[in-house]
Design a protein around this motif. Structure first.
Motif, PDB file in Angstrom:
ATOM      1  N   GLN A  70     -21.441   5.304  -4.285  1.00 32.40           N
ATOM      2  CA  GLN A  70     -21.291   3.956  -3.657  1.00 32.40           C
ATOM      3  C   GLN A  70     -19.953   3.547  -4.781  1.00 32.40           C
ATOM      4  O   GLN A  70     -18.941   2.983  -4.269  1.00 32.40           O
ATOM      5  N   GLN A  71     -20.323   3.772  -5.876  1.00 32.92           N
ATOM      6  CA  GLN A  71     -19.568   3.235  -7.039  1.00 32.92           C
ATOM      7  C   GLN A  71     -18.043   4.075  -6.936  1.00 32.92           C
ATOM      8  O   GLN A  71     -17.139   3.401  -6.974  1.00 32.92           O
ATOM      9  N   ALA A  74     -16.072   2.603  -3.636  1.00 31.98           N
ATOM     10  CA  ALA A  74     -15.569   1.319  -3.955  1.00 31.98           C
ATOM     11  C   ALA A  74     -14.437   1.402  -4.827  1.00 31.98           C
ATOM     12  O   ALA A  74     -13.602   0.608  -4.384  1.00 31.98           O
ATOM     13  N   GLU A  79     -12.592  -1.012  -1.902  1.00 32.05           N
ATOM     14  CA  GLU A  79     -13.594  -2.004  -0.919  1.00 32.05           C
ATOM     15  C   GLU A  79     -14.583  -2.473  -1.868  1.00 32.05           C
ATOM     16  O   GLU A  79     -15.112  -1.869  -2.882  1.00 32.05           O
ATOM     17  N   ASP A  80     -15.260  -3.343  -1.376  1.00 31.66           N
ATOM     18  CA  ASP A  80     -16.415  -3.924  -1.933  1.00 31.66           C
ATOM     19  C   ASP A  80     -17.619  -3.279  -1.905  1.00 31.66           C
ATOM     20  O   ASP A  80     -17.849  -2.705  -0.693  1.00 31.66           O
ATOM     21  N   ARG A  81     -18.406  -2.855  -2.962  1.00 36.90           N
ATOM     22  CA  ARG A  81     -19.488  -1.751  -2.556  1.00 36.90           C
ATOM     23  C   ARG A  81     -20.510  -2.536  -1.830  1.00 36.90           C
ATOM     24  O   ARG A  81     -21.292  -1.888  -0.828  1.00 36.90           O
ATOM     25  N   LEU A  84     -19.548  -1.967   1.740  1.00 32.50           N
ATOM     26  CA  LEU A  84     -20.077  -0.446   2.186  1.00 32.50           C
ATOM     27  C   LEU A  84     -21.470  -0.111   2.529  1.00 32.50           C
ATOM     28  O   LEU A  84     -21.663   0.587   3.572  1.00 32.50           O
TER      29      LEU A  84
END
Length: 355
Positions: A70-71, A74, A79-81, A84
């Protein structure tokens, strides 16, 4: 010159076929026409990214799964983690993806190896395609009732303005069903109250900026006449001390010492009740102010309290009681409206409430 036909030896060879056809991606049209109101266009992109990153290696233990962190997503997509993560929850509720969590080994900058949890994503394929149902929508609604981030992401579907994008859309059959559900009605009422509060706050902001602009233009046009008034008053003030001063000088010192002993007892008993010597000259005025409870517009310091109708309007717009600081700001705003209200023959409270 015509193009030369491609010889069999020149044609690119495909070493093997897989279900996703690496090198390009596609998805069912219904992901856009039916699921997009719930997952958003960002969700469509995230779903396609999992298709692209799916591991298709023959003997890989993670075959069929995508595993970007996810890091990394992002940082790469900008995008903002947290968003997501919210989209992934909705994709799971709609049964579009499966998320499997495993412990994997990572090596840090110092060369140390750690076992950390990691998500593996599998995009679910259905040969017959994807069709959104009312039951799937209600699963997302139940998730929104528990998760604030999910509610914020899909709150637009609870608006009365939400409508299917085309005539043949499946949402025409879904909306009459889900809008009768108590949980949908609860979230729709919440969204309507928030929209009303946002609209009232926006209108109040526009009215305040417009009134401030009008007040500034009014003060700019009146400013030249103030210079003449200050000159007239200054001349009349200079003569007052000369009239009073001689009468004070005429009192002889002997009279004070002679009267003092005989009146000493009476002076102490009369003084507390005798207030006439402390009267202000303002009590003799014969003109009535149109706003007796409010100070002049150019006076210093905030009002003690705003008008009750202004407070009631503010509290109704914000659905909560006004704080002491907000009451002070409302009082100061009411004072700023005094020149404009006086020119219209209204009170500043009436002008604020109407705005």
């Amino acid at each position: 010159m015509s193009d030369r036909p491609v010889a069999p030896a020149d044609q690119p060879e495909r070493s093997g076929e897989d279900s996703r056809r690496r090198g390009w991606f596609w998805h069912w049209n219904t992901i856009i026409t039916q699921f997009a109101p719930l997952i958003g266009l960002k969700g469509v992109g995230l779903l396609n990214s999992y298709t692209v990153w799916t591991d298709r290696r023959e003997h890989s233990p993670y075959r069929g799964y995508a595993f970007p962190s996810q890091q990394a997503e992002a940082a790469f997509y900008g995008e903002d983690r947290a968003e997501l993560i919210t989209i992934n929850k909705i994709l799971v509720a709609l049964d579009l993806i499966e998320i499997r969590k495993e412990m994997v080994t990572r090596t840090d900058e110092a060369g140390r190896r750690w076992r950390v949890p990691h998500n593996f994503y599998r995009v679910k394929d259905r040969p017959e395609g994807f069709v959104l149902s009312a039951e799937a929508v209600l699963r997302v609604v139940e998730l929104a009732a528990r998760d604030e981030a999910v509610y914020r992401y899909i709150r637009h579907i609870f608006s009365p303005r939400f409508a299917p994008i085309d005539r043949e859309n499946v949402w025409h059959q879904i909306l009459p069903i889900v809008r009768r559900h108590p949980l949908w009605q609860q979230l729709a009422a919440r969204a309507a109250a928030e929209d009303a509060r946002f609209s009232a706050r926006t209108r109040a902001g526009h009215a305040r900026r417009k009134a401030a602009q009008v007040s500034h233009e009014t003060q700019s046009s009146v400013a030249p006449s103030d210079d003449g008034c200050s000159t007239t008053v200054a001349g009349s003030d200079n003569g007052s001390p000369a009239v009073v001063a001689p009468s004070n000088n005429a009192s002889p010192l002997e009279s004070q010492t002679m009267v003092g002993p005989s009146n000493r007892e009476e002076a102490s008993s009369v003084a507390p009740a005798d207030r006439t010597y402390d009267q202000a000259l303002a009590t003799t005025t014969t003109s009535a102010s149109p706003f007796p409870n409010l100070p002049p517009a150019d006076a210093a310091g905030p009002l003690l309290e705003p008008s009750p109708e202004v407070v009631a309007c503010f509290e109704a717009a914000n659905a909560r009681p006004a704080s002491p600081l907000e009451r002070t700001l409302l009082a100061e705003l009411e004072r700023e409206f005094l020149p404009l209200a006086a020119s219209r023959g209204e009170s500043s409270a009436e002008l604020l409430v109407a705005a």
